[in-house]
Structure formats: C-alpha cells, structure tokens
Scaffold this motif. Structure first.
Motif, PDB file in Angstrom:
ATOM      1  N   THR A 110       0.986  -1.146   0.066  1.00 35.73           N
ATOM      2  CA  THR A 110      -0.103   0.084   0.014  1.00 35.73           C
ATOM      3  C   THR A 110       0.855   1.435   0.050  1.00 35.73           C
ATOM      4  OG1 THR A 110      -1.626  -1.343   1.388  1.00 35.73           O
ATOM      5  CG2 THR A 110      -1.920   1.186   1.134  1.00 35.73           C
ATOM      6  N   ARG A 121       2.204   1.655  -3.502  1.00 33.46           N
ATOM      7  CA  ARG A 121       1.272   2.304  -4.452  1.00 33.46           C
ATOM      8  C   ARG A 121       0.722   3.740  -4.196  1.00 33.46           C
ATOM      9  NH1 ARG A 121      -0.829  -3.155  -3.713  1.00 33.46           N
ATOM     10  NH2 ARG A 121      -0.749  -4.109  -5.574  1.00 33.46           N
ATOM     11  N   VAL A 139       1.469   7.039  -6.623  1.00 34.53           N
ATOM     12  CA  VAL A 139       0.195   7.916  -6.959  1.00 34.53           C
ATOM     13  C   VAL A 139       0.713   9.464  -6.886  1.00 34.53           C
ATOM     14  CG1 VAL A 139      -2.009   8.828  -6.370  1.00 34.53           C
ATOM     15  CG2 VAL A 139      -1.746   6.243  -6.676  1.00 34.53           C
ATOM     16  N   LEU A 193       1.534   4.202 -13.191  1.00 35.37           N
ATOM     17  CA  LEU A 193       0.368   3.939 -12.294  1.00 35.37           C
ATOM     18  C   LEU A 193      -0.708   2.690 -12.728  1.00 35.37           C
ATOM     19  CD1 LEU A 193      -1.658   7.323 -12.009  1.00 35.37           C
ATOM     20  CD2 LEU A 193      -0.716   5.889 -10.313  1.00 35.37           C
ATOM     21  N   LEU A 226      -1.344   0.210  -9.980  1.00 35.96           N
ATOM     22  CA  LEU A 226      -2.830  -0.417  -9.422  1.00 35.96           C
ATOM     23  C   LEU A 226      -3.220  -1.320 -10.057  1.00 35.96           C
ATOM     24  CD1 LEU A 226      -3.870   3.632  -9.479  1.00 35.96           C
ATOM     25  CD2 LEU A 226      -3.112   2.133  -7.573  1.00 35.96           C
ATOM     26  N   CYS A 253      -3.438  -4.253  -7.500  1.00 33.64           N
ATOM     27  CA  CYS A 253      -4.304  -4.071  -6.255  1.00 33.64           C
ATOM     28  C   CYS A 253      -5.442  -4.828  -6.551  1.00 33.64           C
ATOM     29  CB  CYS A 253      -4.419  -2.446  -6.141  1.00 33.64           C
ATOM     30  SG  CYS A 253      -5.738  -2.202  -4.625  1.00 33.64           S
ATOM     31  N   SER A 285      -8.153  -4.690  -4.481  1.00 35.61           N
ATOM     32  CA  SER A 285      -9.270  -3.844  -3.822  1.00 35.61           C
ATOM     33  C   SER A 285      -9.757  -4.578  -2.726  1.00 35.61           C
ATOM     34  CB  SER A 285     -10.331  -3.481  -4.854  1.00 35.61           C
ATOM     35  OG  SER A 285      -9.665  -2.558  -5.759  1.00 35.61           O
ATOM     36  N   MET A 337      -6.666   2.490  -0.309  1.00 30.41           N
ATOM     37  CA  MET A 337      -6.009   2.354  -1.798  1.00 30.41           C
ATOM     38  C   MET A 337      -7.320   1.936  -2.786  1.00 30.41           C
ATOM     39  SD  MET A 337      -3.662   2.776  -3.825  1.00 30.41           S
ATOM     40  CE  MET A 337      -2.812   3.352  -2.543  1.00 30.41           C
ATOM     41  N   ALA A 338      -8.218   1.032  -2.254  1.00 33.09           N
ATOM     42  CA  ALA A 338      -9.225   0.710  -3.381  1.00 33.09           C
ATOM     43  C   ALA A 338     -10.094   1.876  -3.750  1.00 33.09           C
ATOM     44  CB  ALA A 338     -10.231  -0.505  -2.684  1.00 33.09           C
ATOM     45  N   LYS A 361      -7.791   4.062  -6.115  1.00 32.58           N
ATOM     46  CA  LYS A 361      -7.716   3.331  -7.317  1.00 32.58           C
ATOM     47  C   LYS A 361      -8.898   3.619  -8.189  1.00 32.58           C
ATOM     48  CE  LYS A 361      -7.461  -1.506  -9.412  1.00 32.58           C
ATOM     49  NZ  LYS A 361      -7.831  -2.737  -8.888  1.00 32.58           N
ATOM     50  N   ALA A 387      -8.952   5.421 -11.707  1.00 33.80           N
ATOM     51  CA  ALA A 387      -9.450   4.515 -12.868  1.00 33.80           C
ATOM     52  C   ALA A 387     -10.686   5.381 -13.471  1.00 33.80           C
ATOM     53  CB  ALA A 387     -10.264   3.210 -12.450  1.00 33.80           C
TER      54      ALA A 387
END
Length: 641
Positions: free
Chosen positions: A569, A572, A576, A595, A599, A602, A604, A618-619, A622, A626
């Motif tokens: 985490t 990531r 970001v 990125l 990601l 991940c 999620s 993080m979810a 992300k 997205a």
C-alpha cells in the motif's frame, strides 16, 4: 538526481546483482518512513553477501555512493540517498543455525522480527529488543540503528544481543566481526587504539545512566569491549559497512506477563508518576497521551481496546502502562496500593493485554492519521534523558513549544526516559518549516543540557547529523571521522550521515514543503465522507511506516506474496503521489504505465482501510484514478469485461 552514466551502470551490472534504474523504482526508494525525500540513481537487490560484495566493489571503483537499506521504516532518513540504494532485505530472509542450548541463531539481514520470534516461540525463546514496528522491521535495520523498544530496561538494545556479524565493506571485503575473530585485524587494532586515546573524553561525553543508545557511533560500548567490532557496527547506520547476516543471542520468554494501566488528568502528572514507579523494576513503563487515544475513536480495529479501557465513559489526558514479567502478584499489588492518578486497571489476560499493546504500537501511524494538512511531525521524537529527569525535560520542551503556539503529542518509553514527541506542523507552509528549524535547534540544546541522547533508537540519519558535533564535541567528531575513514576510506557508504559533509539538514530535502500542495488534474467523482474530506487528504495519510509490509492477517496480500515494494500500500501511495507531482513525464498523469503497473495488481480487498492505522483507502483511490483515466481515454475492453 539523474540516472547512472552508461559506464557506471555497466560496471554495476557486471556484479550479477538485480539492478534497477527505472524512474518508478527510483521514486519508490526516494522515500522511507521519515519526512524526507532523496531520489537515488539506482536500486539494487543482492541475494547474498557475495553478490553484495561485488556490487559494492564496483560502486566504489565507479565513484557511486551507496546507501544500505532494510525495510525503510526509519524515521530519520537513514535509508535514503542520492547514489545507489542497496536493499539488503528483499532476499536475505533465511533463519538458520538455531542452537537452543547456546541460545543463538543466525539471521539474514532481511529477516523480520516477528518472523524470528515466531520461529523461536516453540522453544520458549525470543529476541529481547521489541520495536513497535516488529511486524516489518528487519534485523539488519535493527542492528544498523541499534534499535530497542519498550522493554529496554530488561533487554537493553540490539547491540547487547549480537554474537557476530557478517559485513560487507565498501571495497568488497566480506568479513565476520565479533570477539575472537581476526578477519579485520588491522582495522580492529586501529579502531581500538583510536578509541582508547580518547577514553577520558568518551566517558565525559557519554556518562552512565542512559539505557538507550548515544548518538553517532557506539564509542562508549567499543571502549568497554575492545576487540569487538560489532559494537561499532551496531548503530552505524550503514556508514561503515553493509550488514549481510548476524548471529544473535536470544533469551527466554517470560512465562507470564501482567499489566497495570494508570489513568491521569494531565501529562505532567503522568510523567511524575513514572519517576515514583521506578523502584518497582517494571519490564516496561509506557506513556500514551490523549492525542494518540483520540485518533482511535471511530476505528473498528481499536474499538475493543477503547471499550476495555472505558475511554468514552471515563476520558483522561494520559495513560501509563506498567508491565511486569513473571510477577507473583506483589508488585501489581503495590502498584494498586499507591493509588496514582484517576483510576487503575489491572490486566492479566493476554488477549486484553494485546489489545492495549497493539494500540501503543500503532502510536506513530495513529498520530499521522490526524485530519487536515497539519500532522504530528517526527524530528525531535528520539531524545532520551535519564528517566528520573523526564518530568523536567517535558517541562523544558513545553517551554520551547508554547511561544510558537505548537501542539504536540507525548508518548513512548517512559521507563527508559524517551518520549516520542511530535509537534503538529503543516509542512506545506514556509512558516511551519521555519518553526521546525527553531524547535530542532532548541531541542538539541535542551538535550545537551540534560546530558541526553539526541538519537536513542531511530538513528541520526540526515535529520540529526548537523547537530552531532554539538552533542559529542569536536574531539569525538574528529574521532568519528577517523573511524569512518578507517572502514570506508573512499567515503562511499551513506555519505553525509553521522560524519557530516554539509549536504543534509533537518529542514532540507523534505518530502512535503512550501509549494508541495497537490492539485488534482481531474474532478473527484466519489464522496470522501470520512475524516479525510478528499482524495489528496487520504493519500497524504500514508506516512511511510510500512505497516502494509507485514505478513498477516491480510494487509497487503500482494506484498506478502512478492516482497515487491511497489505492491505494498505504501508503494502504491508513493507511486500515485509521484504521478500527480509529474515525476513520470506522462500526460495526462493518470494515464502513465507506472500507475497502471502499481494499481493493476491491487486486489481492492480494502484490508488497508482497517489494518492501516492511518486508514489509507487504496481501493477508493484506485477507483477514483480509474474513473479519471476512463474520462480521458474511454473505457478499454479489458475494463469492460
């Protein structure tokens, strides 16, 4: 900093070591758990001492500076540097040669403390120094920092538990150090002579009475143990040699542990109580203030601890944890009889004790999860004074903070005389960076007036090197320079730290600073209804502590499987931020391959939301990114599927 020259890169690649020079890896290793950022030219991942030796030899011959690194959980910037960062922790994770009778074990530099203790538990043993970051702290890093923890009154520091070290010098020499080993005979004799010549000054500058380390090299320990270079290696922060493996002494686990919890109406009253409790010979006396306690409110992971401590029904300003090993009940009874503070809770149940200790271990991350851009900042958090003078030190520190109108948190190892004090600052603002400088200067003077240690367990790093001469004096500063030259004549290893060359200062190389405010290149689509109030606020909750590098129970599953910093985490979140800061030269920022790489893997799973004490989601981050990418480029077929 730019990347390596073609010739330097070729020279390093000839070592056979995994070498990475891509911008993404360099951005990830530009950060650790400190407030600093220094981008390296390359990162390497040796699999053995031999591979590391060839790598360091090539680096020295090419004039490339080297920064050894463990888990990157240090708070003083010791694991970041502008040349080649060598990650000794990625692969060197074997536990071998456990001798239960002799109580010794060999560990690779990358072995995590909790993993070692899990291996030792069936034999009734453990490694005594128990840092709060035990779920991700590596033994190599603990040796380099001479780490300790809550039970330092019983177990001392890591240096007290080293039988031998396998080290790699900057010229590629692999050697074993410890009593009776002559593989570095010339260096050992020269170091012993130099230290003996300054014996009187060392005793004067390093007087008795501190459990935790003095700043800089372990001159006092080396004076007491001539012939044992492990005492100089411990706490040298990768400036003398890289640590490949170690033979450690382990100790019996206590058969029982009991905990007394005292509740107070003020920090000062709590500090005074720690002095009054000193005669009970507790294994640990820890202080937690309301600033930390308030950050647990509303957090599911800490709800059972809050309920057990009745923090909502009977609020307080401070609590003091007093732990006893193998107590027959008489010391707990005496603790109750003294009737200190507002109330006392006695805890003998191991599960209930773990609830409280888990909250204490999460102190750092809980603080930095504070809402808003102003956070409790670690830069004076490592001062240690004699325990009986802790109330005086807190009073003096309060006098420094009050004119600057600074709030601060006080928590930590009261039994050892060390509190992790964190003033609340917004480092995006120039005026608060100036306050950081003012406080650091004054605290260095205050520490010296108490004959204290400016670095007790987190190291000197780049945060405190500029103050070292004021702490140990010009004579021992010159001795430190001689020792550095003896081990590392080319000045290759972690240069500018401990032995200053003027490049580092407490208020330079900040990861956040004036002008560092992030402006999103897209419009937020989702509601951020928690305490963060938005995408950037949640992103900046990540303080780099590395809790996502732990093995269990969940966070972060991709890191647990791969050991790749990018797939934690923390990795990531740092990716970001680097993308939004424009460090990858990709336009638009949300569309870059860096990125996508970070990601795309991940899961999620949202373990970070509950298991990260700072609640980095993080979810959610992300999903927002997205959506922004889809707005820019449309939705690709793979995403539709």
């Amino acid at each position: 900093m730019g990347g390596l020259s073609a010739s330097n890169r070729r020279a390093l690649e000839l070592s056979g070591c995994d070498l990475r020079t891509d911008r993404l890896t360099r951005c990830l290793y530009a950060l650790d758990a400190s407030i600093y950022r220094v981008e390296p030219a390359a990162v390497a991942f040796p699999r053995s001492a031999g591979e590391a030796a060839k790598l360091l030899q090539s680096a020295a011959a090419s004039g490339v500076e080297v920064t050894p690194r463990g888990a990157g959980t240090g708070l003083a910037g010791g694991a970041i540097g502008s040349g080649l960062v060598v990650d000794f922790a990625r692969h060197n994770r074997r536990i071998t040669e456990l001798d239960v009778e002799k109580r010794t074990v060999r560990v690779g530099a990358g072995v995590v403390l909790d993993q070692l203790n899990a291996r030792l538990a069936p034999h009734g043993l453990w490694f005594g120094p128990d840092v709060a970051t035990s779920s991700r702290a590596t033994l190599g890093g603990m040796i380099a920092n001479n780490s300790s923890g809550a039970h330092a009154p019983v177990y001392g520091t890591t240096a007290d538990h080293i039988a031998a070290l396998e080290i790699v010098l900057s010229d590629g020499t692999v050697a074993v150090t410890g009593h009776g080993d002559d593989s570095l005979d010339r260096i050992r004799q020269a170091a012993d002579r130099a230290i003996a010549e300054h014996a009187e000054t060392i005793r004067d500058r390093f007087p008795e009475g501190l459990v935790k380390r003095w700043p800089g090299y372990g001159l006092d320990r080396a004076l007491r143990s001539p012939g044992d270079l492990t005492q100089l290696m411990a706490g040298s922060e990768g400036t003398l040699a890289g640590i490949a493996s170690a033979i450690l002494r382990v100790v019996p686990r206590p058969q029982t542990r009991s905990l007394g919890i005292l509740f107070f109406a003020s920090v000062q009253e709590a500090m005074q109580s720690t002095v009054e409790l000193a005669d009970l010979d507790a294994a640990a006396i820890e202080h937690i203030d309301r600033t930390v306690l308030d950050q647990t409110r509303g957090q599911r992971a800490f709800a059972p601890a809050r309920d057990f401590l009745q923090l909502d029904e009977q609020p307080c300003e401070s609590i003091v944890l007093v732990e006893f090993f193998d107590d027959r009940g008489d010391r707990l009874a005496e603790l109750q009889r003294r009737d200190l503070g507002m109330r006392t809770t006695i805890c003998r149940d191991p599960a209930e004790q773990e609830l409280v200790w888990a909250m204490r271990r999460a102190g750092l991350s809980l603080l930095t999860s504070r809402k808003g851009p102003a956070k409790p900042v670690g830069f004076i958090e490592d001062v240690c004074v004699r325990p009986e003078r802790l109330p005086e030190y807190v009073a003096g520190l309060t006098e420094i903070l009050r004119p600057l109108d600074l709030e601060a948190s006080f928590y930590g190892h009261a039994a050892s005389g060390e509190l992790h004090v964190r003033p609340v600052l917004d480092l995006h603002r120039a005026e608060d960076v100036e306050k950081l400088r003012q406080v650091a200067d004054q605290v260095a003077d205050l520490c010296r007036s108490f004959d204290g240690s400016l670095a007790a367990e987190h190291g000197v790093g780049l945060a405190r090197t500029e103050y070292l001469e004021g702490q140990i004096g010009p004579e021992l500063t010159e001795l430190s320079r001689q020792l550095k030259e003896l081990f590392d004549p080319g000045g290759v290893l972690n240069p500018g730290k401990i032995v200053s060359d003027g490049r580092y200062a407490v208020d330079r190389d900040l990861r956040l600073g004036p002008g560092s405010d992030l402006t999103l290149p897209f419009e937020q689509a989702f509601a951020w209804v928690g305490r963060d109030d938005g995408f950037v606020a949640n992103l900046e909750q990540c303080n780099g502590c590395g809790g996502c590098r732990k093995d269990a129970p969940t966070m972060c599953p991709t890191f647990s499987v791969t050991g790749d910093e990018l797939l934690s985490t923390r990795g990531r979140a740092n990716t970001v931020r680097a993308a939004l800061e424009g460090r990858f030269d990709t336009s638009p920022a949300v569309s870059g391959p860096e990125l996508a790489e970070a990601l795309g893997t991940c899961l999620s799973c949202k373990a970070c939301v509950t298991e990260c004490p700072s609640n980095v989601d993080m979810a959610h981050l992300k999903a927002e990114l997205a959506h922004a990418r889809h707005q820019e480029e449309g939705i690709p077929l793979t995403d539709r599927i």
